[in-house]
Design an enzyme around this catalytic site. Sequence first.
Site, PDB file in Angstrom:
ATOM      1  N   ARG A 237     -20.686 113.942 123.306  1.00  0.00           N
ATOM      2  CA  ARG A 237     -21.711 114.616 123.912  1.00  0.00           C
ATOM      3  C   ARG A 237     -23.085 113.734 123.894  1.00  0.00           C
ATOM      4  O   ARG A 237     -23.367 112.891 123.226  1.00  0.00           O
ATOM      5  CB  ARG A 237     -22.365 115.797 123.038  1.00  0.00           C
ATOM      6  CG  ARG A 237     -21.520 117.103 122.964  1.00  0.00           C
ATOM      7  CD  ARG A 237     -21.575 117.578 124.236  1.00  0.00           C
ATOM      8  NE  ARG A 237     -20.479 119.035 124.299  1.00  0.00           N
ATOM      9  CZ  ARG A 237     -19.489 119.072 124.743  1.00  0.00           C
ATOM     10  NH1 ARG A 237     -18.804 117.870 125.135  1.00  0.00           N
ATOM     11  NH2 ARG A 237     -18.818 119.878 124.885  1.00  0.00           N
ATOM     12  N   GLU A 266     -26.449 116.677 132.700  1.00  0.00           N
ATOM     13  CA  GLU A 266     -25.402 116.742 133.645  1.00  0.00           C
ATOM     14  C   GLU A 266     -25.501 117.741 134.647  1.00  0.00           C
ATOM     15  O   GLU A 266     -25.878 118.633 134.456  1.00  0.00           O
ATOM     16  CB  GLU A 266     -24.091 116.741 132.858  1.00  0.00           C
ATOM     17  CG  GLU A 266     -24.024 115.760 131.970  1.00  0.00           C
ATOM     18  CD  GLU A 266     -22.565 115.908 131.167  1.00  0.00           C
ATOM     19  OE1 GLU A 266     -21.492 116.685 131.553  1.00  0.00           O
ATOM     20  OE2 GLU A 266     -22.360 115.263 130.029  1.00  0.00           O
ATOM     21  N   HIS A 285     -18.273 112.921 133.120  1.00  0.00           N
ATOM     22  CA  HIS A 285     -17.644 113.731 132.287  1.00  0.00           C
ATOM     23  C   HIS A 285     -16.105 114.146 132.315  1.00  0.00           C
ATOM     24  O   HIS A 285     -15.710 115.464 132.571  1.00  0.00           O
ATOM     25  CB  HIS A 285     -18.544 115.146 132.170  1.00  0.00           C
ATOM     26  CG  HIS A 285     -18.149 115.893 130.778  1.00  0.00           C
ATOM     27  ND1 HIS A 285     -19.318 116.765 130.296  1.00  0.00           N
ATOM     28  CD2 HIS A 285     -17.466 115.912 129.893  1.00  0.00           C
ATOM     29  CE1 HIS A 285     -18.985 117.131 129.194  1.00  0.00           C
ATOM     30  NE2 HIS A 285     -17.565 116.636 128.931  1.00  0.00           N
TER      31      HIS A 285
END
Length: 318
Positions: A237, A266, A285
Amino acid sequence: MTTSVPRVLITTDYLRPGDDVDLFLRRSGLRTLHLPMAGRRDPSRLAAALAGVEAALVANEPLTAGILAGASQLRVIVRTGVGYDSIDVAAAARLGITVSNLPGINANAVAEYTVGLLLAGARRLVQSAQGVARGGWPREDGHELRGATLGLIGYGASARAVVPLACAFGMRVVCTTGVPEQLRSDPAVRFVALPELLATSDYVSVHTALTERTRGVLDESAFKLMKPTALLVNTARGPIVDEDALVAAVRSGEIAGAALDVVREEPLSPGSPLRGVDGIVVYSHLAGQTAEARAAAGRRGAEELVAALEGRARFKVN
């Protein structure tokens, strides 16, 4: 007398109307509503979508206390992944909403991707390709993984899956974790405190959950402990890393660089301090995003949702 068909909101972007997950849910007597999450979304749109919905199969949606309070019929939330820090679990519990995740569902995908980032960082593959694209022909020396020390922050399913891959490359593995000692049974791993891990590792890979204890744990003081040749990898994270401190550490030469699959905001904002820093590579990601992991997450998530609606949730976190 007729009874209404329970409605399920699906926001995970790779799940589509008519796919296997959709058909499974409909065969289970549910009505599906798809609202794929792609980038940032106005919270009011999510709140409107949850109105009249009994269950939700979600990606990284920010399910705040306010949004949950307005979802008067919501009984079940299933996260199609491992981390659930985007959901206010305590608020959900107060409202009688069951929250589930899918532990270990993408561990193999994350482990392979982690090793990919280690290799790319050690051999500066991204920088080489970028140099060629600009018309150059970079010929810098890289480094081998064999003989290097890999430090794992966290000892969950993905970290445990990294261990045999790292050992196959001839790496030494150290780990810092809050997992009880009786569950630390891997003879290939030496368990140490975080300061020792930071000071001795050539590569530091983050695999811990985001909690108030881990938020910002990799800060200015942490980077000062690391080797100037060390590379940070984060597939967990974004907020676990203090991004301003990381940029300062890379620019000053306190550490060599970072490969970040996750960031604080993000998609990466145009004004992010991470942009344009030589030595820091940001990815989008993707660690858990393989066809195999997605198929498993979709199906297991749907199964967990149906089970939770029937009062037999298997992976409840609240």
